[in-house]
Design a protein around this motif. Structure first.
Motif, PDB file in Angstrom:
ATOM      1  N   UNK B  19       0.813  -1.312  -0.026  1.00 35.70           N
ATOM      2  CA  UNK B  19      -0.012   0.208  -0.041  1.00 35.70           C
ATOM      3  C   UNK B  19       0.781   1.464  -0.053  1.00 35.70           C
ATOM      4  N   UNK B  20       1.878   1.309   0.735  1.00 36.64           N
ATOM      5  CA  UNK B  20       2.735   2.665   0.880  1.00 36.64           C
ATOM      6  C   UNK B  20       3.901   2.408   0.001  1.00 36.64           C
ATOM      7  N   UNK B  21       4.140   1.469  -0.672  1.00 35.09           N
ATOM      8  CA  UNK B  21       5.295   1.397  -1.580  1.00 35.09           C
ATOM      9  C   UNK B  21       4.915   1.105  -3.173  1.00 35.09           C
ATOM     10  N   UNK B  22       3.822   1.713  -3.394  1.00 35.02           N
ATOM     11  CA  UNK B  22       3.372   1.608  -4.809  1.00 35.02           C
ATOM     12  C   UNK B  22       2.492   2.947  -5.322  1.00 35.02           C
ATOM     13  N   UNK B  42      -8.053   0.295  -6.598  1.00 34.68           N
ATOM     14  CA  UNK B  42      -7.165   1.061  -6.322  1.00 34.68           C
ATOM     15  C   UNK B  42      -7.168   2.368  -5.224  1.00 34.68           C
ATOM     16  N   UNK B  43      -8.293   2.113  -4.545  1.00 35.19           N
ATOM     17  CA  UNK B  43      -8.536   3.447  -3.837  1.00 35.19           C
ATOM     18  C   UNK B  43      -7.563   3.598  -2.475  1.00 35.19           C
ATOM     19  N   UNK B  44      -6.923   2.283  -2.002  1.00 34.26           N
ATOM     20  CA  UNK B  44      -5.958   2.404  -1.058  1.00 34.26           C
ATOM     21  C   UNK B  44      -4.710   2.875  -1.583  1.00 34.26           C
ATOM     22  N   UNK B  45      -4.535   2.975  -2.716  1.00 32.75           N
ATOM     23  CA  UNK B  45      -3.205   3.549  -3.213  1.00 32.75           C
ATOM     24  C   UNK B  45      -3.178   5.094  -3.798  1.00 32.75           C
ATOM     25  N   UNK B  46      -1.882   5.397  -3.754  1.00 32.24           N
ATOM     26  CA  UNK B  46      -1.679   6.859  -4.070  1.00 32.24           C
ATOM     27  C   UNK B  46      -1.640   6.816  -5.673  1.00 32.24           C
ATOM     28  N   UNK B 103       8.041   6.004  -4.731  1.00 29.97           N
ATOM     29  CA  UNK B 103       7.835   4.687  -4.390  1.00 29.97           C
ATOM     30  C   UNK B 103       8.697   3.746  -4.891  1.00 29.97           C
ATOM     31  N   UNK B 104       8.797   2.605  -4.497  1.00 35.23           N
ATOM     32  CA  UNK B 104       9.745   1.606  -4.931  1.00 35.23           C
ATOM     33  C   UNK B 104       9.028   0.824  -6.185  1.00 35.23           C
ATOM     34  N   UNK B 105       7.607   1.075  -6.212  1.00 36.51           N
ATOM     35  CA  UNK B 105       6.896   0.187  -7.395  1.00 36.51           C
ATOM     36  C   UNK B 105       5.867   1.090  -7.990  1.00 36.51           C
ATOM     37  N   UNK B 106       5.772   0.921  -9.383  1.00 34.40           N
ATOM     38  CA  UNK B 106       4.893   1.882 -10.104  1.00 34.40           C
ATOM     39  C   UNK B 106       3.777   0.923 -10.849  1.00 34.40           C
ATOM     40  N   UNK B 107       2.766   1.069 -11.013  1.00 31.84           N
ATOM     41  CA  UNK B 107       1.716   0.462 -11.787  1.00 31.84           C
ATOM     42  C   UNK B 107       1.249   1.622 -12.777  1.00 31.84           C
ATOM     43  N   UNK B 221       6.296  -2.224 -12.822  1.00 26.24           N
ATOM     44  CA  UNK B 221       7.770  -2.231 -12.388  1.00 26.24           C
ATOM     45  C   UNK B 221       8.325  -2.003 -11.319  1.00 26.24           C
ATOM     46  N   UNK B 222       9.463  -2.291 -10.990  1.00 24.46           N
ATOM     47  CA  UNK B 222      10.327  -1.729  -9.599  1.00 24.46           C
ATOM     48  C   UNK B 222      10.971  -0.745 -10.093  1.00 24.46           C
ATOM     49  N   UNK B 223      10.689   0.353  -9.533  1.00 25.81           N
ATOM     50  CA  UNK B 223      11.282   1.729  -9.804  1.00 25.81           C
ATOM     51  C   UNK B 223      12.873   1.600  -9.695  1.00 25.81           C
ATOM     52  N   UNK B 224      13.127   0.837  -8.184  1.00 31.52           N
ATOM     53  CA  UNK B 224      14.186   0.841  -7.641  1.00 31.52           C
ATOM     54  C   UNK B 224      15.311   0.217  -8.734  1.00 31.52           C
ATOM     55  N   UNK B 225      14.788  -1.031  -9.183  1.00 34.21           N
ATOM     56  CA  UNK B 225      15.663  -1.805  -9.903  1.00 34.21           C
ATOM     57  C   UNK B 225      15.686  -1.199 -11.379  1.00 34.21           C
TER      58      UNK B 225
END
Lengths: 364, 364
Positions: B19-22, B42-46, B103-107, B221-225
């Motif tokens: 929830x707080x990483x994407x 989707x509502x729980x996500x930013x 965030x670490x992850x993006x959709x 995808x994993x933004x960090x990677x």
């Protein structure tokens, strides 16, 4: 679309596809009762039965099938000293059937494989699906995200180069298994109750440059395009290894298909794999292979075949030399295997004089 | 099994994963009514909304969503002269959202994509499946015939080297589309009524060394990677090309993932793609790309990144130089694109100072 194969949608086509151009090769040590279930699909075709083990035993074949049967005595008589390249007491003996076939296509199946059902409950005509796979092109040079672009209702997606949309000729169709998955002994032991229940409705091309574990349980190929590469190696009686026959053939075959720009598909059709083999027996057969494959796979990943090799036979002999030179260092078994690979090609050419003389593969 | 991700099986997990990483990135030119259908998932996500086109227009976002919105004025203000690397009047603008995410992850998802149903009739939580894909390893080095070996009920098959069973970190999860398939303009024109109705229940790794057409409609995808490689190029307003933004990112990303031994998956989840874009408009945007891709794809197939490039940024800058040198000969557009690729990395590092300093990718 160009390349789409139109096939009657009923599971039992009124005129069986490739009826006179395909042999079904079955290695066995027991009566072939399993054929009863396959009767609606297999009866129109010719069977080549390779009897493993004691040649004195009589194998019963259900009535009404058209077949020829070879036991060890037959193999020895037909091949003479070259019979040494055909394994004994191992299903690797099936490749003798590939060699004596006079047809363009071969389908091979194990005698513990039954007719599976698709999600709608309909019997799957595995042979018909293999034929569809072989008669439509492959896409080894670029990945299509919607799977087989030649299938009805599918196509190449945006971003797929138009120059590659003719695809490549398909040499091999690798089918899968519901119920008992094809696991190695350690995985069988760890997950004794795992069953494959997932029907994945897809056929895909294994991309160029990518190796995969080819299983011989449910497999079809174009003999004219790739036959001489489908050697199942030295396994079983007198050999330090078993259960790597199909793997070996798959790695050799894939490197050669990549070199000759031929395609290899995997996915549909499913068969129903009825019973798991004994994991303890399997472990004994496999354990050297489990070590060796750590070297064998990088070997095949890095193997390159010289440009001038323009037939499957030439490619295969080049691979045999590389096996001798590079894998021979791991164990003397690989020197013996390299010799057997050469013998196999000699025997193939002896039994198939017309294809020995003409160009195979790419040049055809 | 090592690597298996245990995820609640209900479609709406009680505690939403990551929830707080994407962040969910949505490019749009219209009111985001489509979010109503996605609300349970989707509502729980930013959300990060990138408004394309006229910045004076007000985009309505349904109540209850947590979001930030950037229009062209915001992009220009935040990036200054470097804003030139962000496309205008093209969904390529979405990559600005990747850059400003913390965030670490993006959709990322298009606003004409709706919730699809699986064959049992259940709503597919696409985001949850992407997260599963990203959190479990990939298998880029060898092909597994039973698809994702980390999935429940599946494993590695016989012949899969044990040394490769840990797999690789997953950088990208590419989802598919039911209903309107992602076809190019010529295929849309030839098959105006084709709909994708086949639900293929599989996730697979795109093998190392294999390129694929990455679609930006339904992608995580994993933004960090891999974040800095997800640049969607120069498209749309003032550019000679459109509809190749995601393809460009996919080709660059895949070459870099191969170099850094990262994995890329494709397959599940499906979204419902509601309406086909106009094929005549698309043809106008695409036609140069249709020619150019015949050279671009061999270019990426042969591109190699020097060993010393051990971060995504270094890899990307190396690719930019190769684009300038080799594709610049085809059209001056590619020189401009290579410049923009460099600008993109400068802008990324400016907005992401912490990741600019540390090692990305393999070295992490």
């Amino acid at each position: 679309m160009a390349g789409t194969v139109t096939v009657p949608s009923a599971s039992v086509p009124s005129t069986p596809l490739l009826k006179d151009e395909l042999d079904i090769v079955i290695p066995t040590i027991r009566n072939l009762d399993f054929l009863e279930m396959w009767r609606p699909f297999f009866q129109p075709y010719h069977l080549i039965i390779v009897q493993d083990g004691d040649p004195a035993k009589t194998i019963k074949v259900p009535e009404g099938f058209d077949y020829e049967l070879y036991n060890r005595n037959d193999i020895n008589r037909i091949l003479g000293p070259k019979a040494s390249c055909i394994s004994f007491k191992d299903s690797a003996c099936r490749c003798f059937g590939y060699m004596v076939s006079k047809k363009k296509y071969v389908f091979t199946i194990d005698d513990d494989c039954f007719v599976a059902k698709d999600p709608s409950g309909k019997d799957i005509n595995a042979l018909e699906q293999h034929i569809k796979n072989l008669l439509s092109p492959s896409t080894p040079f670029f990945f299509n995200t919607l799977y087989d672009p030649y299938r009805e209702g599918a196509d190449f997606v945006r971003g797929y180069p138009f120059s590659l949309r003719e695809g490549a000729k398909t040499a091999v169709s690798h089918g899968l298994w519901l119920n008992i998955p094809d696991y190695d002994a350690p995985t069988q032991m760890v997950k004794p109750r795992e069953r494959n229940t997932r029907y994945v409705d897809a056929v895909m091309t294994v991309p160029k440059g990518t190796l995969f574990p080819m299983c011989g349980m449910n497999l079809a190929f174009d003999r004219d395009l790739i036959g001489p590469a489908m050697y199942f190696g030295l396994m079983g009686d007198g050999q330090p290894i078993g259960r790597y026959d199909d793997m070996w053939a798959g790695w050799c075959m894939k490197v050669i298909c990549d070199h000759l720009s031929l395609g290899v598909k995997t996915g549909l059709p499913y068969i129903w794999h009825s019973k798991a083999s004994n994991p303890f027996v399997n472990l004994k057969k496999e354990y050297k292979g489990i070590f060796w494959q750590e070297d064998i796979i990088p070997f095949f990943q890095n193997a390159t075949i010289p440009k001038e090799c323009d037939t499957v036979q030439k490619c295969y002999l080049s691979l045999a030399e590389q096996v001798r030179e590079k894998l021979g260092k791991i164990d003397p078994y690989f020197i013996k295997l390299a010799d057997a690979m050469v013998t196999w090609i000699e025997a193939w050419d002896e039994l198939n004089p017309s294809t020995a003389a003409v160009e195979n593969g790419k040049a055809k």
